[in-house]
Design a protein around this motif. Structure first.
Motif, PDB file in Angstrom:
ATOM      1  N   ALA A  44      33.880 -10.330 -11.777  1.00 31.68           N
ATOM      2  CA  ALA A  44      33.109 -10.314 -10.538  1.00 31.68           C
ATOM      3  C   ALA A  44      33.605  -9.135  -9.726  1.00 31.68           C
ATOM      4  O   ALA A  44      34.703  -9.171  -9.183  1.00 31.68           O
ATOM      5  N   LEU A  45      32.824  -8.087  -9.644  1.00 31.99           N
ATOM      6  CA  LEU A  45      33.292  -6.823  -9.074  1.00 31.99           C
ATOM      7  C   LEU A  45      32.895  -6.708  -7.617  1.00 31.99           C
ATOM      8  O   LEU A  45      32.045  -5.932  -7.239  1.00 31.99           O
ATOM      9  N   GLY A  46      33.509  -7.519  -6.765  1.00 37.55           N
ATOM     10  CA  GLY A  46      33.299  -7.418  -5.329  1.00 37.55           C
ATOM     11  C   GLY A  46      31.893  -7.809  -4.938  1.00 37.55           C
ATOM     12  O   GLY A  46      31.086  -8.228  -5.748  1.00 37.55           O
ATOM     13  N   GLY A  47      31.595  -7.702  -3.650  1.00 37.15           N
ATOM     14  CA  GLY A  47      30.294  -8.081  -3.138  1.00 37.15           C
ATOM     15  C   GLY A  47      29.337  -6.923  -3.047  1.00 37.15           C
ATOM     16  O   GLY A  47      28.153  -7.085  -3.214  1.00 37.15           O
ATOM     17  N   ALA A  48      29.832  -5.732  -2.761  1.00 41.89           N
ATOM     18  CA  ALA A  48      28.953  -4.582  -2.528  1.00 41.89           C
ATOM     19  C   ALA A  48      29.162  -3.535  -3.593  1.00 41.89           C
ATOM     20  O   ALA A  48      30.276  -3.197  -3.936  1.00 41.89           O
ATOM     21  N   ALA A  49      28.037  -3.031  -4.123  1.00 44.67           N
ATOM     22  CA  ALA A  49      28.132  -1.958  -5.108  1.00 44.67           C
ATOM     23  C   ALA A  49      28.450  -0.651  -4.416  1.00 44.67           C
ATOM     24  O   ALA A  49      28.293  -0.492  -3.226  1.00 44.67           O
ATOM     25  N   THR A  63      33.891   1.983  -2.359  1.00 44.79           N
ATOM     26  CA  THR A  63      34.391   0.648  -2.098  1.00 44.79           C
ATOM     27  C   THR A  63      35.769   0.495  -2.693  1.00 44.79           C
ATOM     28  O   THR A  63      36.249   1.338  -3.430  1.00 44.79           O
ATOM     29  N   ALA A  64      36.415  -0.630  -2.399  1.00 46.59           N
ATOM     30  CA  ALA A  64      37.735  -0.913  -2.948  1.00 46.59           C
ATOM     31  C   ALA A  64      37.641  -1.150  -4.448  1.00 46.59           C
ATOM     32  O   ALA A  64      36.568  -1.434  -4.979  1.00 46.59           O
ATOM     33  N   PRO A  65      38.768  -1.046  -5.191  1.00 47.05           N
ATOM     34  CA  PRO A  65      38.736  -1.305  -6.624  1.00 47.05           C
ATOM     35  C   PRO A  65      38.210  -2.693  -6.918  1.00 47.05           C
ATOM     36  O   PRO A  65      38.368  -3.624  -6.110  1.00 47.05           O
ATOM     37  N   PRO A  66      37.548  -2.910  -8.065  1.00 47.08           N
ATOM     38  CA  PRO A  66      36.978  -4.215  -8.366  1.00 47.08           C
ATOM     39  C   PRO A  66      38.063  -5.267  -8.566  1.00 47.08           C
ATOM     40  O   PRO A  66      39.171  -4.971  -8.974  1.00 47.08           O
ATOM     41  N   ARG A  67      37.704  -6.513  -8.238  1.00 46.36           N
ATOM     42  CA  ARG A  67      38.607  -7.623  -8.512  1.00 46.36           C
ATOM     43  C   ARG A  67      38.113  -8.369  -9.738  1.00 46.36           C
ATOM     44  O   ARG A  67      36.917  -8.372 -10.050  1.00 46.36           O
ATOM     45  N   LEU A 394      30.836  -1.258 -10.273  1.00 46.85           N
ATOM     46  CA  LEU A 394      31.239  -1.731  -8.957  1.00 46.85           C
ATOM     47  C   LEU A 394      30.296  -2.792  -8.415  1.00 46.85           C
ATOM     48  O   LEU A 394      30.420  -3.210  -7.263  1.00 46.85           O
ATOM     49  N   ALA A 395      29.370  -3.228  -9.246  1.00 48.17           N
ATOM     50  CA  ALA A 395      28.477  -4.314  -8.882  1.00 48.17           C
ATOM     51  C   ALA A 395      29.142  -5.650  -9.217  1.00 48.17           C
ATOM     52  O   ALA A 395      30.297  -5.700  -9.660  1.00 48.17           O
ATOM     53  N   ARG A 396      28.437  -6.747  -9.003  1.00 49.03           N
ATOM     54  CA  ARG A 396      28.914  -8.064  -9.430  1.00 49.03           C
ATOM     55  C   ARG A 396      28.524  -8.258 -10.894  1.00 49.03           C
ATOM     56  O   ARG A 396      27.338  -8.193 -11.230  1.00 49.03           O
ATOM     57  N   VAL A 397      29.504  -8.470 -11.742  1.00 48.93           N
ATOM     58  CA  VAL A 397      29.284  -8.532 -13.184  1.00 48.93           C
ATOM     59  C   VAL A 397      29.634  -9.936 -13.674  1.00 48.93           C
ATOM     60  O   VAL A 397      30.758 -10.406 -13.483  1.00 48.93           O
ATOM     61  N   VAL A 424      24.131  -8.352 -14.111  1.00 48.94           N
ATOM     62  CA  VAL A 424      24.792  -7.377 -13.241  1.00 48.94           C
ATOM     63  C   VAL A 424      23.993  -7.360 -11.947  1.00 48.94           C
ATOM     64  O   VAL A 424      22.784  -7.123 -11.963  1.00 48.94           O
ATOM     65  N   GLU A 425      24.673  -7.632 -10.819  1.00 46.21           N
ATOM     66  CA  GLU A 425      23.991  -7.809  -9.541  1.00 46.21           C
ATOM     67  C   GLU A 425      24.428  -6.730  -8.553  1.00 46.21           C
ATOM     68  O   GLU A 425      25.615  -6.555  -8.290  1.00 46.21           O
ATOM     69  N   PHE A 426      23.452  -6.016  -7.992  1.00 46.69           N
ATOM     70  CA  PHE A 426      23.692  -4.912  -7.079  1.00 46.69           C
ATOM     71  C   PHE A 426      23.265  -5.305  -5.666  1.00 46.69           C
ATOM     72  O   PHE A 426      22.219  -5.947  -5.480  1.00 46.69           O
TER      73      PHE A 426
END
Length: 512
Positions: A44-49, A63-67, A394-397, A424-426
């Motif tokens: 899950a790569l953060g909330g904002a792409a 944006t910050a590095p993905p979590r 950097l999207a939500r994966v 993959v959600e942008f």
């Protein structure tokens, strides 16, 4: 136009990588299948792409590095609303000129219901003038609103009067203009006054208002007001003589005829931003959502490499932090507008921020006038019709993975979008509601009975099914682009690409 800290009263003035193409190494179907079987986790790569528009094809994250999150075994993905109907196939059209004649460095001021636009010299006039009630249909004034320049000016060559700035000073109207100083030989900023926005403006003062000869002179005046105080923005014209080009903020009298304090340096050209090509100019300052946003142009205005960038600050005098690239370029407009820049910002009749700027259309010899809707995504300017790139990694994966990928943006892409619940959600920002064009950069190495095959993803927009996106075969690590029309609301939107037929990897999407 004067920009203030009130929304709609303040004033800005005067890349996007193309996400097509790319060559890379191939990968066999057997290796691809083995990789799919080996995947077990969810990212899950953060909330904002990422929002990035850089020149030369480079994309940098903002944006910050993905979590990384591992979902509980058996966790179900969100339920999606099925599509009511397929989206129409037509794409959104790029902006067309609203005034198809030479009208460079536009400045716009609203007086009552009338918008007055002013522009650099052309057609035998020192300063051009046109009027409109909607920012789309314009009537050109055949007279010169600055028929005479100050006695300090040398018009050699004739007609070299540039970059007007006009505002209502309470007792009439002030015009700041750029021309060459007879004494020092540099371009400097002068002042003229008029009773009405139609002019004629008459020069005041025995010399220029701002003229730092040792810094190369001063050009590109712009006005910003806050808390009852007026500030002049200007550029030191150091590119004339191998010096830095700084954008300054300087207090002036309310009518703009006197400086009342020392200038403050805001930003200059610098090496990390190579797209600037050694100079920044044409400052415009607005305040949106509690943040100061400084718009500027950079590069050689005579070429298609001219572009517009931005910087933000929490305080009026800085420090200002530049964005990671330009927000308007020739490439971001898909080559339909060459060298966009010299921008100004005004509130349209319906309350929408609008950006007016010059660029080259079909006739590359003229810088004509364009207008487009403008929004601010956490301080970043987003112009309708100019592509903004969002990196897939950097999207939500969900039920997919980020991998190293040759020739992808940032050398990373999202693959293994293979399970029924994979997506993959942008998060996508739109300056205004309506039809937009989404371009997907993808790689498809799917085979069917050993032959290259088309693949697909499902597409949902804000939770509702929109259409399927078909991807012709490219081979793995061979990146191509696919355009899809999408209907977006103003502000933030959620676009999700889901598992479809066969297999496709994602590099990025861009929205214009």
């Amino acid at each position: 136009m004067d920009h203030s800290d009130e929304h709609g009263d303040g004033r800005p003035r005067r890349a996007d990588p193309s996400i097509g193409g790319g060559q890379g190494r191939g990968r066999g179907a057997r290796e691809r299948a083995a990789s799919r079987r080996g995947f077990v986790a969810t990212l899950a790569l953060g909330g904002a792409a990422c929002l990035a528009v850089l020149a030369g094809g480079a994309v940098a994250p903002v944006t910050a590095p993905p979590r990384v999150e591992v979902l509980a075994p058996g966790a179900a993905p969100p339920v999606l609303v099925p599509a009511a109907a397929e989206a129409p196939a037509e794409r959104a059209a790029p902006p067309a000129p609203v005034l198809d004649q030479d009208f460079a460095d536009p400045d716009v001021v609203r007086v009552g219901r009338i918008y007055h636009a002013y522009a650099t010299n052309a057609h035998g006039r020192n300063i051009q003038h046109a009027t409109s009630t909607d920012l789309v249909h314009w009537k050109v004034d055949g007279t010169d609103v600055l028929p005479e320049v100050g006695a300090w000016v040398t018009l050699d060559p004739p007609g070299h009067v540039w970059a007007p700035e006009v505002f209502d000073n309470g007792d009439g109207f002030t015009l700041h203009y750029t021309a060459r100083d007879r004494a020092g030989g540099r371009q400097c900023i002068g002042v003229a006054l008029a009773d009405s926005p139609e002019g004629p403006f008459r020069p005041v003062g025995e010399g220029p208002l701002v003229c730092p000869t040792e810094q190369g002179g001063a050009i590109d005046a712009s006005s910003y007001t806050e808390n009852g105080a007026r500030h002049l923005l200007w550029k030191s014209d150091g590119n004339c003589c191998q010096r830095d080009t700084w954008l300054h903020l300087q207090p002036v009298s309310w009518d703009g005829t006197r400086v009342t304090g020392a200038p403050v340096r805001l930003v200059r050209q610098d090496e990390p931003h190579s797209w600037e090509q050694g100079l920044v100019e044409a400052p415009t300052l607005v305040k949106r959502d509690g943040r100061y946003v400084l718009l500027f142009s950079a590069g050689d205005y005579r070429t298609d490499a001219y572009a517009a960038g931005w910087a933000t600050s929490d305080t009026l005098t800085g420090p200002y932090v530049k964005g990671n690239g330009p927000f308007m370029t020739t490439r971001s407009f898909a080559d339909a507008i060459g060298g966009p820049g010299g921008q100004d910002v005004v509130t349209g009749p319906g309350g929408q921020d609008r950006i007016l700027f010059h660029g080259r259309g079909a006739d590359g010899s003229r810088r004509v006038l364009y207008a487009a809707d403008l929004g601010f995504a956490d301080g970043r300017p987003v112009v309708r019709g100019s592509r903004t790139v969002y990196e897939a990694e950097l999207a939500r994966v969900h039920l997919a993975s980020v991998r190293e990928a040759p020739n992808a943006g940032g050398d990373r892409a999202v693959g293994h979008i293979d399970e029924p619940g994979s997506f993959v959600e942008f998060r996508i920002f739109a300056a205004s509601a309506g039809r937009h064009t989404m371009t997907v950069r993808y790689g498809n190495g799917s085979l069917d009975a050993g032959a290259p095959a088309t693949a697909s993803h499902g597409l949902t927009v804000n939770g509702r099914g929109a259409s399927a996106v078909d991807y012709p075969y490219t081979g793995w690590d061979e990146w191509r682009s696919r355009e899809v029309p999408v209907d977006l609301r103003a502000g933030w939107n959620t676009l999700r690409l889901t598992k479809g037929e066969r297999y496709t990897e994602l590099d990025a999407v861009a929205v214009a």
